[in-house]
Design an enzyme around this catalytic site. Structure first.
Site, mmCIF file in Angstrom:
data_model
loop_
_atom_site.group_PDB
_atom_site.id
_atom_site.type_symbol
_atom_site.label_atom_id
_atom_site.label_comp_id
_atom_site.label_asym_id
_atom_site.label_seq_id
_atom_site.Cartn_x
_atom_site.Cartn_y
_atom_site.Cartn_z
ATOM 1 N N CYS A 197 0.874 -1.174 0.000
ATOM 2 C CA CYS A 197 0.000 0.000 0.000
ATOM 3 C C CYS A 197 0.912 1.224 0.000
ATOM 4 O O CYS A 197 2.084 1.131 -0.374
ATOM 5 C CB CYS A 197 -0.992 -0.018 1.161
ATOM 6 S SG CYS A 197 -0.288 0.068 2.821
HETATM 7 C C1 RB5 Z 1 -3.649 5.557 0.811
HETATM 8 O O1 RB5 Z 1 -4.983 5.222 0.872
HETATM 9 C C2 RB5 Z 1 -2.949 5.048 2.046
HETATM 10 O O2 RB5 Z 1 -3.636 5.427 3.188
HETATM 11 C C3 RB5 Z 1 -2.816 3.532 2.040
HETATM 12 O O3 RB5 Z 1 -2.236 3.108 0.850
HETATM 13 C C4 RB5 Z 1 -1.950 2.969 3.137
HETATM 14 O O4 RB5 Z 1 -0.712 3.627 3.173
HETATM 15 C C5 RB5 Z 1 -2.564 2.842 4.443
HETATM 16 O O5 RB5 Z 1 -1.950 2.368 5.407
#
Ligand code: RB5
Length: 152
Positions: free
Chosen positions: A70
């Site tokens: 993420c």
């Molecule tokens: C982006 O939505 C970001 O919040 C996600 O990719 C992640 O880093 C969350 O922990």
């Protein structure tokens, strides 16, 4: 040992997820790669849903490991750890990646596309594929204590 690996992430991790998926697919140590999404930068599926889907495959024995990406590598780890039997970590350095398997028997490695350079991420994944937990090690009773808390 060859691994069955699930990859996944949200739209913030999509670029690295695709790059690392290609790396895994080309590696002889990988038996299969299953992609649970997202399908593109415009795919708005929330990271917890992707992370849990991947972690459930590990918990069910359909996959040995998962690699989740993420923006930070944090949210996917938090979500994956909600699945019983799954140990997920966020790691962006060599020692942490090594210890995540050797000390913690973590099956899920999480990284953040906004945190680590792509080439470092690739090298860490290559190292990760060579790591195996030793159930006779001194770490085993500590991992067992985590499992005991979960009622396993
Ligand atoms: C982006 O939505 C970001 O919040 C996600 O990719 C992640 O880093 C969350 O922990």
């Amino acid at each position: 040992m060859t691994w069955k690996i699930v990859v996944g992430g949200d739209n913030a991790g999509y670029g690295y997820k695709e790059e690392l998926k290609a790396l895994l697919e080309a590696d002889d140590r990988v038996e299969s790669v299953t992609d649970v999404g997202v399908t593109g930068r415009d795919d708005a599926e929330l990271y917890p849903n992707v992370a849990v889907a991947a972690a459930e495959k590990v918990a069910a024995g359909e996959a040995d490991r998962a690699l989740l990406i993420c923006g930070t590598g944090l949210g996917v780890a938090i979500a994956a750890n909600k699945v019983k039997g799954v140990r997920a970590v966020t790691a962006h350095d060599l020692y942490s990646v090594q210890r995540s398997v050797l000390s913690n028997n973590a099956q899920v490695l999480c990284m953040g596309e906004r945190v680590v350079g792509l080439e470092l991420a690739k090298e860490l994944v290559k190292v990760w594929l060579d790591l195996e937990f030793d159930p006779t090690s001194a770490s085993a009773e500590k991992v067992d204590a985590i499992c005991a808390y979960e009622g396993e």
